[in-house]
Write an enzyme that holds these catalytic residues in place. Structure first.
Site, mmCIF file in Angstrom:
data_model
loop_
_atom_site.group_PDB
_atom_site.id
_atom_site.type_symbol
_atom_site.label_atom_id
_atom_site.label_comp_id
_atom_site.label_asym_id
_atom_site.label_seq_id
_atom_site.Cartn_x
_atom_site.Cartn_y
_atom_site.Cartn_z
ATOM 1 N N TYR A 1 -38.612 49.813 0.715
ATOM 2 C CA TYR A 1 -37.172 50.073 0.590
ATOM 3 C C TYR A 1 -36.557 49.142 -0.462
ATOM 4 C CZ TYR A 1 -32.215 49.516 1.348
ATOM 5 O OH TYR A 1 -30.867 49.397 1.122
ATOM 6 N N SER B 1 -28.588 46.162 -3.223
ATOM 7 C CA SER B 1 -28.697 45.348 -2.016
ATOM 8 C C SER B 1 -29.125 43.933 -2.380
ATOM 9 C CB SER B 1 -29.767 45.973 -1.115
ATOM 10 O OG SER B 1 -30.127 45.100 -0.077
ATOM 11 N N LYS C 1 -34.900 49.829 -4.414
ATOM 12 C CA LYS C 1 -33.599 49.384 -4.948
ATOM 13 C C LYS C 1 -33.795 48.643 -6.276
ATOM 14 C CE LYS C 1 -30.847 50.958 -1.841
ATOM 15 N NZ LYS C 1 -29.846 51.970 -2.145
#
Ligand code: NAD
Ligand code: WQD
Length: 365
Positions: free
Chosen positions: A174, A149, A178
């Site tokens: 989150y 991302s 990643k």
């Protein structure tokens, strides 16, 4: 923040559509393939002639998405309800039929929730990916395309963002999950030359399949801008809150690089193709290179849907940044891929999906 005014997208027009060539028997395992991006990618894979197995624990999806995939493709992907953290289930899947490559979407993605229950995110995303890589290596599968991302860039010092720009500090668990996975996969590929890994840094995926049969089906009240706007247009939500109008952008609202989910899906096929000749880790931004503000998104959706979107200006959302858009040239040069669908198609396809499926995949066909 510095905006590189010399950045020119005109070169994209030179690009001709890439044809993906793979032997018909190439078998791809798609984790999280019942979800939003995974289901669109499973469809693109089937349409390109790949043999596809989806594994998904359906924690944020339903297998109705795969029924729609089958309806559009005229053939169904194999589906196994399984959790990527469960080695026995993974062994069974890898044991069924030789797998040539894995496209790995499975993970949790709600930024706010990740602040509330961080361990669930590190377990699902980081530990899940670790278990998956162990199983892959055990079964001799070393080609992996990973859903990363743009969040790994944190608050970028300059835009458009290039892949070789220093990574930032993601503002939530989150995003950190990643980043950790990217680092883990980089270490893994450095330790064993058999690995071919793509880190695909998505910008803001939006839109739906043009058939109106597949799209994004968020649980409860959407966190992301476009599903929220679509539900306001459909009368399910009263008004949109625009999170801040005092950012250093042209109209004061946040600017993002929205990419059509079908373009994004096609980018995975291009990455898979390129990985054949690329041992180690390759990193590609998947974005359009074009930023749009929240107010521009509202106007574009109103035009596409013929609906008015009531909105009010609200305080900034914690952790949000002013501007985020890609330098998409590396993917264009190395993959021969670029996003072709413009904002109008993103909006029209979203509205077709929303209007035809007011309850998402729970809508009776
Ligand atoms: P999604 O929630 O629709 O799809 C993820 C799928 O993974 C779901 O079907 C879910 O049931 C499944 N899943 C979750 N944990 C699992 C587990 N432990 N085992 C098996 N299946 C599991 O999300 P999406 O928008 O399609 O995103 C796909 C991937 O792309 C995610 O990894 C996400 O972090 C990443 N990503 C998404 C965006 C975005 O804005 N949508 C942006 C950048 C990156
Ligand atoms: C877009 C713009 C908001 C909702 C998130 C994750 C990121 C990635 C993609 C997975 C911003 C504004 C939004 C609303 C608003 N996901 N907005 N009102 O924040 O760029 O990225 O999804 O990797 O990690 O953080 O996307 O769609 O939430 O917001 O004004 O109700 O719309 O402030 O400027 P974001 P978004």
């Amino acid at each position: 923040m510095r905006v590189d005014k010399d950045y020119i997208r005109a070169k994209q027009d030179r690009l001709t559509e890439q044809i993906i060539t793979m032997p018909a028997s190439t078998h791809i395992l798609v984790t999280g393939g019942a979800g939003y991006i995974g289901s669109h990618t499973a469809l693109a894979l089937l349409q390109a002639g790949f043999d596809v197995t989806v594994i998904d624990n359906l924690s944020n999806s339903s297998d109705e998405s795969l029924k729609r995939v089958a309806r559009i493709a005229g053939k169904a992907p194999r589906f196994v309800k399984a959790d990527i953290r469960d080695r026995e289930q993974l062994n069974a899947v890898f044991g069924m039929q030789p797998v040539n490559a894995v496209i790995h979407f499975a993970g949790l993605k709600a930024v706010g929730e990740s602040v509330q229950v961080p361990l669930r995110y590190y377990d699902n995303n980081v530990a899940g990916t670790l278990r998956l890589c162990e199983a892959m290596a055990e079964h001799g599968v070393f080609t992996l395309v990973f859903s990363s991302s743009a969040t790994v860039y944190g608050d970028p010092a300059t835009v458009p963002i290039r892949e070789d720009q220093p990574l930032g500090t993601p503002t939530n668990p989150y995003g950190r999950s990643k980043l950790m996975i990217e680092q883990m996969l980089t270490d893994l590929a450095a330790s064993d030359a058999r690995w071919h890994v793509a880190l695909l840094r998505y910008f803001n995926p939006v839109g739906a399949h043009e058939s109106g049969l597949m799209g994004e089906d968020p649980n409860g009240i959407p966190n992301n801008l476009l599903p929220y706007i679509a539900q306001v247009a459909a009368g399910k939500l009263r008004e949109l809150s625009v999170f801040g109008n005092d950012y250093p952008t042209a109209d004061g609202t946040g600017v993002r690089d929205y990419i059509h989910v079908v373009d994004l899906a096609e980018g995975h096929l291009s990455a898979l193709n390129a990985l054949k000749a690329r041992p180690g880790v390759s990193v590609w931004n998947l974005g359009t290179g074009q930023g749009y503000s929240v107010l521009e998104m509202i106007r574009a959706f109103e035009l596409a849907s013929g609906k008015t979107i009531p909105f009010r200006i609200a305080p900034r959302r914690a952790g949000d940044i002013a501007m985020c858009f890609a330098d998409a040239s590396r993917a264009e040069i190395e993959l021969g891929w670029r996003a072709r669908r413009r904002l109008k198609a993103m909006m029209e396809d979203t509205w077709r999906w929303q209007a035809g499926n007011p309850e998402g995949y729970r809508t009776k066909p």
